[in-house]
Write a protein that holds these residues in place. Structure first.
Motif, mmCIF file in Angstrom:
data_model
loop_
_atom_site.group_PDB
_atom_site.id
_atom_site.type_symbol
_atom_site.label_atom_id
_atom_site.label_comp_id
_atom_site.label_asym_id
_atom_site.label_seq_id
_atom_site.Cartn_x
_atom_site.Cartn_y
_atom_site.Cartn_z
ATOM 1 N N THR A 22 -2.454 -9.280 -9.580
ATOM 2 C CA THR A 22 -1.553 -8.226 -9.096
ATOM 3 C C THR A 22 -1.388 -8.268 -7.581
ATOM 4 O O THR A 22 -0.465 -7.676 -7.043
ATOM 5 C CB THR A 22 -2.089 -6.844 -9.487
ATOM 6 N N GLN A 23 -2.322 -8.927 -6.902
ATOM 7 C CA GLN A 23 -2.385 -9.001 -5.432
ATOM 8 C C GLN A 23 -2.628 -7.635 -4.808
ATOM 9 O O GLN A 23 -2.343 -7.420 -3.629
ATOM 10 C CB GLN A 23 -1.122 -9.665 -4.866
ATOM 11 N N ASP A 24 -3.176 -6.731 -5.582
ATOM 12 C CA ASP A 24 -3.505 -5.385 -5.101
ATOM 13 C C ASP A 24 -4.995 -5.286 -4.816
ATOM 14 O O ASP A 24 -5.824 -5.897 -5.509
ATOM 15 C CB ASP A 24 -3.136 -4.331 -6.146
ATOM 16 N N ILE A 410 -0.524 -0.173 7.388
ATOM 17 C CA ILE A 410 -0.726 1.278 7.534
ATOM 18 C C ILE A 410 -2.219 1.498 7.757
ATOM 19 O O ILE A 410 -2.985 1.823 6.833
ATOM 20 C CB ILE A 410 -0.210 2.044 6.308
ATOM 21 N N ALA A 411 -2.635 1.283 8.979
ATOM 22 C CA ALA A 411 -4.046 1.373 9.353
ATOM 23 C C ALA A 411 -4.126 1.758 10.814
ATOM 24 O O ALA A 411 -3.175 1.595 11.574
ATOM 25 C CB ALA A 411 -4.752 0.030 9.118
ATOM 26 N N GLU A 432 8.239 -2.438 10.007
ATOM 27 C CA GLU A 432 7.970 -2.414 8.568
ATOM 28 C C GLU A 432 6.483 -2.168 8.354
ATOM 29 O O GLU A 432 5.642 -2.857 8.945
ATOM 30 C CB GLU A 432 8.342 -3.750 7.921
ATOM 31 N N LEU A 433 6.155 -1.183 7.524
ATOM 32 C CA LEU A 433 4.767 -0.828 7.265
ATOM 33 C C LEU A 433 4.363 -1.276 5.865
ATOM 34 O O LEU A 433 5.102 -1.085 4.892
ATOM 35 C CB LEU A 433 4.568 0.681 7.412
ATOM 36 N N TYR A 434 3.161 -1.864 5.769
ATOM 37 C CA TYR A 434 2.627 -2.375 4.510
ATOM 38 C C TYR A 434 1.246 -1.780 4.264
ATOM 39 O O TYR A 434 0.571 -1.320 5.181
ATOM 40 C CB TYR A 434 2.508 -3.899 4.561
ATOM 41 N N ASN A 435 0.807 -1.850 3.024
ATOM 42 C CA ASN A 435 -0.501 -1.298 2.646
ATOM 43 C C ASN A 435 -1.639 -2.292 2.810
ATOM 44 O O ASN A 435 -2.680 -2.122 2.197
ATOM 45 C CB ASN A 435 -0.481 -0.797 1.194
ATOM 46 N N ASN A 436 -1.443 -3.335 3.568
ATOM 47 C CA ASN A 436 -2.489 -4.333 3.764
ATOM 48 C C ASN A 436 -3.315 -4.018 5.006
ATOM 49 O O ASN A 436 -2.849 -3.351 5.915
ATOM 50 C CB ASN A 436 -1.874 -5.729 3.896
ATOM 51 N N ASP A 437 -4.544 -4.509 5.008
ATOM 52 C CA ASP A 437 -5.377 -4.418 6.201
ATOM 53 C C ASP A 437 -6.178 -5.709 6.329
ATOM 54 O O ASP A 437 -5.987 -6.660 5.566
ATOM 55 C CB ASP A 437 -6.277 -3.180 6.162
ATOM 56 N N GLY A 438 -7.091 -5.745 7.289
ATOM 57 C CA GLY A 438 -7.811 -6.975 7.570
ATOM 58 C C GLY A 438 -8.659 -7.473 6.423
ATOM 59 O O GLY A 438 -8.728 -8.682 6.162
ATOM 60 N N SER A 439 -9.333 -6.559 5.721
ATOM 61 C CA SER A 439 -10.187 -6.998 4.617
ATOM 62 C C SER A 439 -9.348 -7.507 3.451
ATOM 63 O O SER A 439 -9.740 -8.459 2.763
ATOM 64 C CB SER A 439 -11.100 -5.854 4.164
ATOM 65 N N VAL A 440 -8.183 -6.905 3.208
ATOM 66 C CA VAL A 440 -7.276 -7.401 2.171
ATOM 67 C C VAL A 440 -6.748 -8.779 2.572
ATOM 68 O O VAL A 440 -6.676 -9.700 1.747
ATOM 69 C CB VAL A 440 -6.114 -6.413 1.940
ATOM 70 N N GLY A 441 -6.396 -8.951 3.840
ATOM 71 C CA GLY A 441 -5.943 -10.248 4.315
ATOM 72 C C GLY A 441 -7.006 -11.315 4.129
ATOM 73 O O GLY A 441 -6.708 -12.448 3.736
ATOM 74 N N ALA A 442 -8.275 -10.955 4.401
ATOM 75 C CA ALA A 442 -9.365 -11.919 4.223
ATOM 76 C C ALA A 442 -9.519 -12.313 2.760
ATOM 77 O O ALA A 442 -9.800 -13.478 2.449
ATOM 78 C CB ALA A 442 -10.663 -11.332 4.759
ATOM 79 N N LYS A 462 4.245 -10.538 -4.361
ATOM 80 C CA LYS A 462 4.283 -9.151 -4.849
ATOM 81 C C LYS A 462 4.100 -8.130 -3.733
ATOM 82 O O LYS A 462 4.005 -6.933 -3.992
ATOM 83 C CB LYS A 462 3.223 -8.955 -5.934
ATOM 84 N N MET A 463 4.054 -8.580 -2.489
ATOM 85 C CA MET A 463 3.878 -7.663 -1.364
ATOM 86 C C MET A 463 5.157 -6.855 -1.144
ATOM 87 O O MET A 463 6.258 -7.415 -1.154
ATOM 88 C CB MET A 463 3.529 -8.437 -0.098
ATOM 89 N N LYS A 464 5.038 -5.556 -0.946
ATOM 90 C CA LYS A 464 6.190 -4.680 -0.805
ATOM 91 C C LYS A 464 6.116 -3.859 0.480
ATOM 92 O O LYS A 464 5.042 -3.417 0.894
ATOM 93 C CB LYS A 464 6.286 -3.718 -1.997
ATOM 94 N N VAL A 465 7.271 -3.664 1.095
ATOM 95 C CA VAL A 465 7.370 -2.773 2.254
ATOM 96 C C VAL A 465 7.174 -1.335 1.786
ATOM 97 O O VAL A 465 7.830 -0.886 0.842
ATOM 98 C CB VAL A 465 8.733 -2.908 2.945
ATOM 99 N N GLN A 466 6.265 -0.607 2.419
ATOM 100 C CA GLN A 466 6.040 0.793 2.056
ATOM 101 C C GLN A 466 7.010 1.730 2.780
ATOM 102 O O GLN A 466 7.453 2.733 2.223
ATOM 103 C CB GLN A 466 4.596 1.197 2.394
ATOM 104 N N GLU A 467 7.332 1.377 4.016
ATOM 105 C CA GLU A 467 8.229 2.227 4.808
ATOM 106 C C GLU A 467 8.774 1.416 5.976
ATOM 107 O O GLU A 467 8.073 0.567 6.527
ATOM 108 C CB GLU A 467 7.475 3.449 5.334
ATOM 109 N N THR A 468 10.017 1.675 6.341
ATOM 110 C CA THR A 468 10.602 1.059 7.529
ATOM 111 C C THR A 468 10.941 2.149 8.532
ATOM 112 O O THR A 468 11.649 3.106 8.204
ATOM 113 C CB THR A 468 11.873 0.256 7.186
ATOM 114 N N ILE A 469 10.402 2.024 9.730
ATOM 115 C CA ILE A 469 10.647 2.983 10.808
ATOM 116 C C ILE A 469 11.724 2.408 11.715
ATOM 117 O O ILE A 469 11.523 1.361 12.340
ATOM 118 C CB ILE A 469 9.375 3.260 11.627
ATOM 119 N N GLU A 470 12.872 3.057 11.780
ATOM 120 C CA GLU A 470 13.973 2.614 12.636
ATOM 121 C C GLU A 470 13.962 3.398 13.952
ATOM 122 O O GLU A 470 13.609 4.581 13.974
ATOM 123 C CB GLU A 470 15.313 2.834 11.934
ATOM 124 N N PRO A 471 14.346 2.771 15.061
ATOM 125 C CA PRO A 471 14.485 3.532 16.312
ATOM 126 C C PRO A 471 15.479 4.670 16.142
ATOM 127 O O PRO A 471 16.546 4.490 15.547
ATOM 128 C CB PRO A 471 15.012 2.489 17.299
#
Length: 494
Positions: A22-24, A410-411, A432-442, A462-471
């Motif tokens: 699932t890559q989760d 998002i960390a 673009e904000l994602y739910n990944n962090d350093g330990s997930v990347g490792a 399967k990686m998905k954008v959680q939110e996009t912050i526009e200026p």
């Protein structure tokens, strides 16, 4: 198939278990949970941590994550490690540390690095090392040689923090091109150890661990360690990377032009290039990315600001001990943009590369005791950090890096919606904000290194954008940044 990722951070050790199908991330834990690891500073400019504390906390974090109901430890097939960059770990033949690690934000070796820069020559250093030696690992090892000769003579190997944790897990001492490049030991023209650095400091080549590809077997879990932790003996450690290349990996930032950001204790913008990039003033740094090879150049052009999230943490400890970060963010959001005149320079965590390794300190400017309260400080801190990112991004733009979008997990600071919006506004760049962090990347890196994923594309399909912050339109941050920049310039010129 499950993958275990370990992130050896400055403030804590975080561990995640990722399901390769699932890559989760199905479980995560960190240690310490409610406090932060101590940074030992026996005098101004010094910053050290005990490697054995990292190992102790790594074991506790692994035990905590394996205790989660959703994790079957016998399904873990590979381990990956991310770690705080540029630290110096010195060990004897038994792998025991001979002194505390001199970590990334330590400034004691700046003068030695500058002497090397002059001796090797600016042009040659930037052409071959892509950096000046500065206060990176090579200069730190030179400091030990000069000031602690007994440690220097007794040393068997020097390594990066992630190399140390891998050694404790496997009993093997290995490193990679990426690790050697972040220590400024690597010559990108010859694709070998830098003869110039080794000659200038009179270092011995055999002080380094065995060089292996970053995505490869760096050893297998020792039986005694595996039994203690509840893991399978023989499980492969198949990936090791510094935290910033790893953060980029976790966000699938692997191709030229892609850009990642992180705002933990320090703040980083990491841009991928297919060129050997160097800044004429060495205000930014270029290292081998995780997917760098001699035939397919992938460098990470890194803009680092030592004082970012550490300011937010300090503000909480001194003015908001009873508050959560969420409550601090709410109070900060109640104050208008510009914090009603209060400005903060966040550079209170050692020498800053963007100022040519000068220590300018943190400053609270235009503080009015009759008007400003802690909510103003909370907002001014987040704005000051975002302004520092803009200052650094402008240096990257001078060097041809012009991101159309920046990816972040998002960390840390990016958990604050206020900070994320101010960052986007002041840099005029979508985030673009994602739910990944350093330990997930490792963990994902472990999957790539072990062959659980057939390619980079498969690892992130399967990686998905959680939110996009526009200026935002009509925001005041260009003018507010100009005011902050003027205050900063006054401090730099003093």
């Amino acid at each position: 198939m499950l993958l275990l990722g370990i992130d050896v951070g400055t403030s804590s050790i975080k561990v995640s278990v990722v399901d390769s199908q699932t890559q989760d991330a199905i479980a995560s834990a960190q240690y310490p949970e409610d406090t932060e690891n101590k940074v030992i500073s026996v005098q101004p400019g010094f910053a050290e941590q005990d490697p054995n504390t990292w190992w102790e906390h790594t074991q506790l974090a692994i035990s905590a994550v394996l205790a989660r109901d959703q994790v079957n430890a016998s399904d873990i097939s590979a381990v990956g490690i991310a770690y705080q960059m540029h630290g110096l770990v010195v060990v004897d033949e038994e792998g025991q540390p001979l002194r505390n690690s001199i970590i990334w934000c330590d400034s004691r070796a700046v003068e030695l690095g500058e002497e090397a820069f002059e001796s090797i020559g600016h042009e040659k250093s930037l052409e071959r090392l892509l950096n000046s030696p500065g206060n990176f690992t090579a200069a730190k090892w030179a400091w030990v040689k000069q000031n602690e000769p007994d440690v220097y003579k007794t040393a068997h190997k020097i390594m990066l923090p992630g190399d140390f944790i891998a050694m404790k897990l496997t009993g093997e001492m290995t490193t990679s091109i990426s690790a050697l490049s972040e220590g400024v030991f690597w010559d990108f023209q010859s694709n070998s150890l830098s003869a110039d650095v080794m000659r200038h400091f009179d270092f011995e080549d055999n002080i380094f661990p065995e060089l292996r590809p970053l995505f490869s077997e760096h050893g297998t879990l020792q039986q005694s360690v595996a039994q203690k932790l509840g893991l399978k003996p023989g499980t492969t450690v198949s990936y090791k990377s510094g935290d910033q290349p790893n953060n980029a990996l976790s966000l699938n930032v692997l191709r030229p032009g892609e850009v990642a950001a992180t705002a933990g204790t320090s703040g980083v913008i990491f841009a991928v290039s297919d060129q050997l990039v160097s800044d004429k003033e060495s205000r930014i740094n270029t290292f081998a990315h995780v997917n760098y090879t001699e035939d397919d150049i992938r460098t990470g052009v890194l803009l680092c600001i030592n004082g970012t999230g550490i300011l937010n943490s300090w503000v909480k400890q001194t003015m908001g001990q009873s508050l959560s970060y969420s409550e601090i963010n709410q109070l900060a959001s109640s104050i208008p943009p510009g914090s009603e005149g209060l400005s903060i320079l966040p550079f209170g965590n050692g020498a800053e590369r963007i100022f040519n390794n000068r220590i300018i300190g943190s400053h609270f400017l235009n503080l009015n005791f009759n008007h400003h309260n802690r909510a103003h400080v909370f907002r001014a801190a987040q704005e000051g950090i975002a302004f520092a990112f803009r200052y650094g991004l402008d240096i990257l733009r001078e060097n041809g890096m012009n991101p159309s979008i920046i990816r972040a997990g998002i960390a840390n600071m990016f958990q604050s919606k206020l900070f994320a919006q101010v960052f986007s506004n002041v840099t005029n760049t979508p985030v673009e904000l994602y739910n990944n962090d350093g330990s997930v990347g490792a963990a994902i890196g472990a999957g790539i290194g072990s062959g659980a994923f057939a390619s980079y594309d498969e690892a992130f399909e399967k990686m998905k954008v959680q939110e996009t912050i526009e200026p935002e339109s009509n925001h005041p941050y260009e003018e507010l940044y100009s005011q902050w920049h003027h205050l900063l310039t006054d401090k730099i010129n003093k």
